[in-house]
Design an enzyme around this catalytic site. Sequence first.
Site, mmCIF file in Angstrom:
data_model
loop_
_atom_site.group_PDB
_atom_site.id
_atom_site.type_symbol
_atom_site.label_atom_id
_atom_site.label_comp_id
_atom_site.label_asym_id
_atom_site.label_seq_id
_atom_site.Cartn_x
_atom_site.Cartn_y
_atom_site.Cartn_z
ATOM 1 N N LYS A 114 0.855 -1.189 0.000
ATOM 2 C CA LYS A 114 0.000 0.000 0.000
ATOM 3 C C LYS A 114 0.888 1.236 0.000
ATOM 4 O O LYS A 114 1.930 1.248 0.648
ATOM 5 C CB LYS A 114 -0.889 0.002 1.249
ATOM 6 C CG LYS A 114 -1.670 1.290 1.444
ATOM 7 C CD LYS A 114 -2.679 1.199 2.552
ATOM 8 C CE LYS A 114 -2.147 1.565 3.914
ATOM 9 N NZ LYS A 114 -1.569 2.899 4.032
ATOM 10 N N GLU A 184 -9.244 7.252 3.827
ATOM 11 C CA GLU A 184 -9.152 7.527 5.274
ATOM 12 C C GLU A 184 -9.636 8.926 5.620
ATOM 13 O O GLU A 184 -9.305 9.906 4.938
ATOM 14 C CB GLU A 184 -7.690 7.378 5.737
ATOM 15 C CG GLU A 184 -7.509 7.724 7.219
ATOM 16 C CD GLU A 184 -6.130 7.424 7.775
ATOM 17 O OE1 GLU A 184 -5.279 6.883 7.040
ATOM 18 O OE2 GLU A 184 -5.925 7.720 8.968
HETATM 19 O O1 KIV Z 1 -0.323 2.733 8.694
HETATM 20 C C1 KIV Z 1 -1.514 2.470 8.825
HETATM 21 O O2 KIV Z 1 -1.950 1.726 9.703
HETATM 22 C C2 KIV Z 1 -2.432 3.068 7.870
HETATM 23 C C3 KIV Z 1 -3.811 3.309 8.362
HETATM 24 C C4 KIV Z 1 -3.843 4.410 9.334
HETATM 25 C C5 KIV Z 1 -4.732 3.577 7.274
HETATM 26 O O3 KIV Z 1 -2.052 3.423 6.811
#
Ligand code: KIV
Length: 284
Positions: A114, A184
């Site tokens: 991600k 988010e």
């Molecule tokens: O790092 C993380 O846990 C995230 C969430 C806050 C969406 O990216």
Amino acid sequence: MARKTINDFAQMVSKGEKIVYLTAYDYLTAKMQEKAGVDMILVGDSLGMVTLGYDTTFPVTMDDMVRHCQAVRRGAPNTFIVGDMPYMSYQTSNEQAIANAGRLIKEADVDAIKLEGGGPMIAERVKAIQQAGILVMGHIGLTPQFMGQIGGYKAQGRSAAAAMKIVDQAKVVEEAGAFSILVEGVPTAVGKAITERAGIPILGIGAGSYTHGQLLIYADMVGMYDNFTPKFVKKYANVGEVLTNAFKEYVDEVRAAQFPVDAEHTYGMKEEDVKEFLIALDKK
Ligand code: KIV
């Protein structure tokens, strides 16, 4: 239970089944989440605050991410795992982004990575990483790695113009080849608009109830991280209090010589062996 794939997530979306997504950073937590039936685990760079004690996600390194993704994989061998790309692990070039995404796949066996943002540079990175054969989840809205530019850790898209910008970013990231997008910290109307327009699973954390799935940071939802709790968190347990009380009780019992109780918590020795042992001690 077999590890889910993008086909399973597409099917869940088409049947209107919600995708359940939680963060984890260590073996034990991942093991419990797999047992609980979570569909997808994010090893987020939030590990910087939750596990490593930093104030922000900025200091988190690729080595930190690899180590924690490995631990989570050992705890949840049958769960789809997303590894987060930490700050400055993908911003510099497509080559850097592919190499670092590849580390999470090769060294930690994650299923996808991600990355944050929705501008043209991010679209280029998403495209490059997915062309290297790696599943990419986008992350738009409240993106902590852009904290300075978005004015701190606060909800995004609260005016019509700002909301339109986030809807456009979702389109850019999807067109670049993301298999899913995490949205988010935006109003429900924005989460709903993005979800209705998307052809891929949209997951939300603080983006309302219309997204195809929900994410929470596990330490928030079990009441372990109390430095700051965002509005969108629901507390399902008070584990922090339970643990603190257990630690206090242990402190009190050790100080009062109430723990351990020899008849219960120590290893036995036959009577004759004890006698022989004491005689040997005397002779010394
Ligand atoms: O790092 C993380 O846990 C995230 C969430 C806050 C969406 O990216």
